[in-house]
Design an enzyme around this catalytic site. Structure first.
Site, mmCIF file in Angstrom:
data_model
loop_
_atom_site.group_PDB
_atom_site.id
_atom_site.type_symbol
_atom_site.label_atom_id
_atom_site.label_comp_id
_atom_site.label_asym_id
_atom_site.label_seq_id
_atom_site.Cartn_x
_atom_site.Cartn_y
_atom_site.Cartn_z
ATOM 1 N N CYS A 74 0.836 -1.212 0.000
ATOM 2 C CA CYS A 74 0.000 0.000 0.000
ATOM 3 C C CYS A 74 0.860 1.246 0.000
ATOM 4 O O CYS A 74 1.867 1.302 0.717
ATOM 5 C CB CYS A 74 -0.825 0.074 1.282
ATOM 6 S SG CYS A 74 -1.835 -1.344 1.554
ATOM 7 N N GLY A 80 -0.452 -5.481 6.968
ATOM 8 C CA GLY A 80 0.670 -5.096 7.808
ATOM 9 C C GLY A 80 1.212 -6.200 8.684
ATOM 10 O O GLY A 80 2.093 -5.957 9.513
ATOM 11 N N GLY A 124 -2.090 -10.690 3.215
ATOM 12 C CA GLY A 124 -1.894 -10.586 1.772
ATOM 13 C C GLY A 124 -0.554 -11.146 1.346
ATOM 14 O O GLY A 124 -0.420 -12.339 1.067
HETATM 15 P P1 XMP Z 1 -0.476 -7.308 3.555
HETATM 16 O O1 XMP Z 1 0.413 -6.425 4.389
HETATM 17 O O2 XMP Z 1 -0.890 -8.538 4.271
HETATM 18 O O3 XMP Z 1 -1.783 -6.422 3.312
HETATM 19 O O4 XMP Z 1 0.135 -7.607 2.216
HETATM 20 C C1 XMP Z 1 -2.863 -6.885 2.554
HETATM 21 C C2 XMP Z 1 -3.940 -5.835 2.518
HETATM 22 O O5 XMP Z 1 -3.504 -4.651 1.835
HETATM 23 C C3 XMP Z 1 -4.635 -3.950 1.330
HETATM 24 N N1 XMP Z 1 -4.392 -3.570 -0.064
HETATM 25 C C4 XMP Z 1 -4.117 -2.313 -0.460
HETATM 26 N N2 XMP Z 1 -4.050 -1.158 0.244
HETATM 27 N N3 XMP Z 1 -3.474 -0.009 -1.757
HETATM 28 C C5 XMP Z 1 -3.723 0.007 -0.418
HETATM 29 O O6 XMP Z 1 -3.661 1.078 0.205
HETATM 30 C C6 XMP Z 1 -3.538 -1.137 -2.526
HETATM 31 O O7 XMP Z 1 -3.285 -1.099 -3.721
HETATM 32 C C7 XMP Z 1 -3.881 -2.341 -1.838
HETATM 33 N N4 XMP Z 1 -4.046 -3.626 -2.262
HETATM 34 C C8 XMP Z 1 -4.352 -4.350 -1.143
HETATM 35 C C9 XMP Z 1 -5.829 -4.874 1.467
HETATM 36 O O8 XMP Z 1 -6.605 -4.438 2.554
HETATM 37 C C10 XMP Z 1 -5.169 -6.224 1.716
HETATM 38 O O9 XMP Z 1 -5.996 -7.134 2.373
#
Ligand code: XMP
Length: 479
Positions: free
Chosen positions: A304, A339, A360
């Site tokens: 993000c 996160g 993610g």
């Molecule tokens: P992790 O840290 O586990 O986070 O990879 C996964 C979560 O990130 C969010 N997500 C995004 N947030 N821009 C954002 O601000 C993006 O392009 C994006 N893509 C995913 C989402 O909530 C996911 O579950």
């Protein structure tokens, strides 16, 4: 303009204070929790609704381990439904459409069918398609007259059950009657399914698996907020989705709330998850709109850049604490989304009040995520990317038949990046580490259950020096 005076914290800002523990074995601690008040998970982990993380393969692996995966929405409605159906069929103890033959078929017909399909134990129907008998492989063993009608060799006394039988009851009937096949018959005598001993034995390989009432693995589906997305909701629910995630970056918005209300109105029984939000007020608005769980996280994700681009967000530990507090009186579970970088972060998120965490990139690096393994300078990687990244936007438009012009590509303000994540093997290996970390965290706080953990946990804030001291230091790490 207003400045909030409290410092907002994230996972690396705190540690859980060790407390007296009466726990014998941390590996035996229960990590059972709720995704919603109607969906219980054995491990508090949800695979993110991202196109680099969750399609049917990941969702199957997650549910088998006791968690759940949410099929992303960046594919056609029909494709998303196919992924949901694949999960639903992966471990069903009921064969929905068993192979059948009629009284007029012969031993020769049946032998050919057995050779072709490997199926033993064929159900025999009369002219009105009612069940009248069964022929097992044993019945065929010494039968050499290929012209003999099946009506002459079938077993006429068939033990059957109602189509809505539970897994437990089916198991008991197979065992008590020493049979391997149990046909399910509706009140008109027509075949509505078949339970086989073989399928039931396969299921017991995954004792923690999260299942629906019919013994099928559970799965969620993400949808967008536009009116046309109601078709996706209908298709996903019809395909068997156990919950709907209304997926939008800024969930504290009229678009999200209208969509939640619309789904609730048309599908009063649906389990709806709303998000993402990062404040107590936002959480309350989604609860008032009718959600069954709230997804929390604005900008903490690994891919993000919302906080950099929009300057907006709340550090994740504070967001989880605030949202969990706001949801407490309504008894609605919180999902800490994004996160999570190490097992200790799961423990901190759950201790802070989340019932589950959404992951993610850590899962994007596993075998079960879509996409290929790449090798760079001797190391293996898989792709991850933000759903609001430029590349994801281009791909999404391409799938919908719009080839974006250079100008349109440049006009898009991305809030996510494209990245490579280390290859991590099977999803199960990642989950083992995450759940093991949570169990250890619970044990250090002297807690036997997730509820107790949340009540007992004490956080201590630390400085940068404390964080440095918390990882390996002054050594060359070998493994
Ligand atoms: P992790 O840290 O586990 O986070 O990879 C996964 C979560 O990130 C969010 N997500 C995004 N947030 N821009 C954002 O601000 C993006 O392009 C994006 N893509 C995913 C989402 O909530 C996911 O579950």
């Amino acid at each position: 303009m207003k400045i909030l005076q409290d410092t907002a914290l994230t996972y690396d800002d705190v540690l859980l204070v060790p407390q007296y523990s009466g726990v014998d074995s941390r590996r035996l601690l229960s990590t059972q929790t709720r995704l919603t008040n109607q969906i219980t998970l054995q491990i508090p982990i949800v695979a993110a609704n991202m196109d680099v993380v969750t399609e049917s393969e990941m969702a199957i692996a997650m549910a088998r381990e006791g968690g759940i995966g949410i099929i992303h929405r960046f594919l056609s409605i029909a494709e998303q439904a196919r992924h949901i159906q694949r999960v639903k069929k992966a471990e069903s103890f009921i064969v929905e459409k068993p192979i059948t033959m009629t009284l007029a078929h012969t031993v020769g017909d049946l032998k050919r069918l057995v050779d072709e399909t490997g199926t033993g134990g064929i159900l025999i129907l009369d002219d009105e398609e009612k069940l009248v008998g069964i022929v097992t492989t044993r019945d065929l063993l010494f039968e050499n007259n290929v012209n003999k009608p099946l009506g002459e060799i079938m077993q006429k006394k068939v033990i059957s059950a109602a189509p809505d039988i539970s897994l437990k009851d089916a198991e008991k009937m197979l065992h008590d009657n020493r049979i391997e096949k149990l046909p399910l018959v509706d009140k008109d005598g027509r075949v509505a399914g078949l339970v086989t001993l073989k399928d039931i034995m396969k299921i017991t390989q995954y004792p923690k698996a999260t299942k629906d009432q019919r013994g099928r693995l559970i799965v969620g589906a993400a949808v967008g907020v536009r009116d046309k997305e109601m078709r996706r909701v209908e298709s996903a629910l019809q395909a068997g989705a156990d919950c709907i995630v209304v997926d939008i970056a800024h969930g504290d918005s009229h678009l999200e709330i209208d969509m939640i209300k619309n789904i609730r109105k048309h599908y009063p029984q649906a389990q709806i998850i709303g998000g993402n939000v990062a404040t107590g007020d936002g959480t309350k608005r989604l609860i008032d709109a009718g959600v069954d769980a709230v997804k929390v996280g604005v900008g903490p994700g690994s891919i993000c850049i919302t906080r950099i681009v929009a300057g907006s967000g709340v550090p994740q530990l504070t967001a989880v604490i605030d949202c969990a507090k706001a949801a407490k009186s309504a008894n609605i579970p919180i999902i800490a989304d994004g996160g999570i970088r190490q097992p200790g972060d799961v423990a901190k998120a759950i201790a802070a009040g989340a019932q589950t965490v959404m992951i993610g990139s850590m899962l994007a690096g596993t075998d079960e995520s879509p996409g290929m393994i790449m090798t760079r300078r001797g190391h293996r990687y898989k792709a991850s990317r933000g759903m609001a990244s430029r590349e994801a936007n281009i791909d999404r438009n391409k799938k919908e038949g719009n080839d974006l012009t250079q100008e349109e590509i440049e006009e898009y303000v991305a809030e996510g990046v494209e990245a490579a994540v280390p290859y991590r093997g099977k999803a199960r290996e990642v989950l083992t580490q995450l759940v093991g970390g949570l169990q250890s965290g619970m044990s250090y706080s002297g807690a036997q259950t997730v509820d107790e953990f949340q009540k007992k946990a004490i956080f201590v804030r630390m400085t940068g020096a404390g964080l440095k001291e918390s990882g390996p230091h002054d050594v060359e790490v070998l493994t």
